[in-house]
Each structure stands twice: as structure tokens, then as C-alpha cells.
Design an enzyme around this catalytic site. Sequence first.
Site, PDB file in Angstrom:
ATOM      1  N   GLY A  67       3.800 -20.432 -36.032  1.00 25.63           N
ATOM      2  CA  GLY A  67       4.355 -21.754 -36.338  1.00 25.63           C
ATOM      3  C   GLY A  67       5.485 -22.152 -35.404  1.00 25.63           C
ATOM      4  CB  CYS A 108       7.273 -19.553 -37.378  1.00 23.19           C
ATOM      5  SG  CYS A 108       6.922 -17.862 -37.750  1.00 23.19           S
TER       6      CYS A 108
END
Length: 335
Positions: A182, A185
Amino acid sequence: MKIETTPQLDFHNVLIRPKRTTIYSRSEVELEREFKFLYAKYKWKGVPIIAANMDTTGTFEVYDTLSQHKMITCLHKHYNLKDYQKRFADNPLDPEYFMISTGIDESAMSYLHDIVALTGTKWICVDVANGYMQQVVSYCHKLRVCFPNLIIVAGNVATRDMVEELIINGKVDGVKIGIGPGSACLTRLKTGVGVPQLSAIIECADAAHGCGGFIIGDGGITCPGDMAKAFGGGEDFVMCGGVFSGHDENPGELIEEDGVKYKLFYGMSSEKAMKKHYGGVANYRAPEGISILVEDKGNVEDTVHQLLGGIRSACTYINAENISEIYDKSTYILV
Ligand code: 5GP
């Protein structure tokens, strides 16, 4: 300790090789796909692109645009029953084009019953950062007993063993794939754990299709080309957060710095999200997400056009008449 020596690929490690084509115009490409499911009794037809269930992108406002294009919005789990009641009283959602999301705590079960009864949704997404926990499998199994006909997806995992486990023993129709790709992330940095997303998709699609399920590739898409590569790897649906952030439809004020306008986008395990939803970061954990200032992109409709146009164009370069043919016709070149 073991070492796997087969190279594992991310989107930027490959390009799709062009092929002789008979498709003359992008308008000839069909972007809608029809799916049947292993357990759920529905058929679904639409464009297999999903906005992530982050509180900046999995929103009613994003749904309002995406649903017009038959794309799905996975609504974030911080909408409560009242939020749904209010929205449905004013302007109900089409049950085909939104998912409701949930964690695996027992209190979530009554929440789900209420929201399913109110909204008539066809889709439930069981979403935990670490889908490898046995509790996820048993929770999904319970959900299947309660909701035998709904389309249930669960994640996140990134390897075939757990895809098979979730489909066969968790009785989910689909599995969400992505550990660490992500855009907001930090998992790979904070834990050292992860699988390069394109290889995860290739392996997990093979596993899921082998037992009658499907996959949603979740995370790591930065541009329409990444989506084409992900479909080429065999994923059935693609889920994106960052790509759908930074628009007029996303929540939050515009922030101006040096004459440039931005919107804030943050991971659901970031300090910002944990403070907002849980009052702070528990002392036994460290945030695994970051906050990013995304330059103002205007209308989400424009982004949708860019994405769909890019996929159509990718199809014309490889003689794919529709999204599922991207898989059949893709040859990757390592770069
Ligand atoms: P993107 O499309 O922005 O690259 O990825 C979106 C996905 O990132 C989400 O669907 C979700 O799976 C994942 N994600 C969202 N927030 C966080 C976070 O705070 N930490 C981690 N590790 N992943 C996140």
C-alpha cells in the site's frame, strides 16, 4: 531458516509486451465482467475496480461517482448504523456496488446483521491487516453460516496456502491479496514482512481459481498501467486507495503549501487514523501506516476516465477484447 531464490516481481519490474492486434479502437474494449461465485448465489456484472475501505476513500461520496461506472466502493468500517440509516433515508445505495467492511471482533457480528438488513448489500469484506490468523478463518466460516448467499471476501494474505485455507475452510468467495504494497503502508519497513505484489497476485490467483474462488489485488497501484499489469497477472478485481485519494469527493479540507493545494491521505494503521478512531496508539503497537499530502486532483470522475482509458488502451496493444483477456494475452518483459 529457508531462502526462496525465485525472483519475485512488483509492477515496476515488468512491462507488457505489445502484440499484433485486430482491435482498431479503444471503444471496442469491454470493461464490464460477469462473475459467478463459489458460495454466494448471485451473479455480478460490472467494472472490477474497487475503492479501498480506508476512511478517506471508502466513502459515500466516492461511491456516488464510482457506482455510475459500475465500480465498487468498499465502505470503511467506521460508518455506524446511524450513518447508514441517514444515507439510506435520503438516497439509498445500489446493493451491487458497495461492500460493507468489518473486523473480526464479536461485536462486529451484530453490526453486520443490522447493516445487511438495512442496506440489502450483496458484499461483505472481512478486513484485517494480518489475514494469516486462524481466527480470521473461523470468523469467516461463522459469517458464511449467517449469510449463506452473500459474497464474502477476506484478507489480507499474499501466499497460496492461506488463499486456499480461506476459500476452503473459511468458505469465502474471494480473498484480498496484499501484504505491504500500500502507498500509505509501513509494514515492510516496520516488520520486514511482505511479498512483491505482482508475484503475490500471480500465485494467489492460481490458487484461488484452482478452488473456485477469486482474488482482489489490494494495494500498490500507482497508475492505470499497474492495473493492466495486475489484471495480466490473473487478478479478478483490483482495489485502490491512493489512486482514489486527493479529490473533491474525499473528506478533509484542502491544505495549501507554497501555492499548491493538497489533501491528506493516511493509512488506516497510521497514528492519524488510530487517534481519530481509537483515541491513540495502543502502547504495545507501532503505527504501520503514514500520512501523505496528495496534490489536489480535482474531480474523481476525471481519475476514473484516466483509469478506464488506460485499461482500454492496454487492451488494444495486446489484442484483448475485455479485461479477462488481458490475462490470456499478457507476456511480461522483465525490465
Ligand atoms: P494503495 O492503493 O494506496 O497502494 O493501497 C491501499 C491498501 O493499503 C488498502 O486497501 C489496505 O489494504 C492497505 N492499507 C491501508 N492503510 C494501511 C496502513 O495503515 N498500513 C498498511 N500496512 N496497509 C494499509
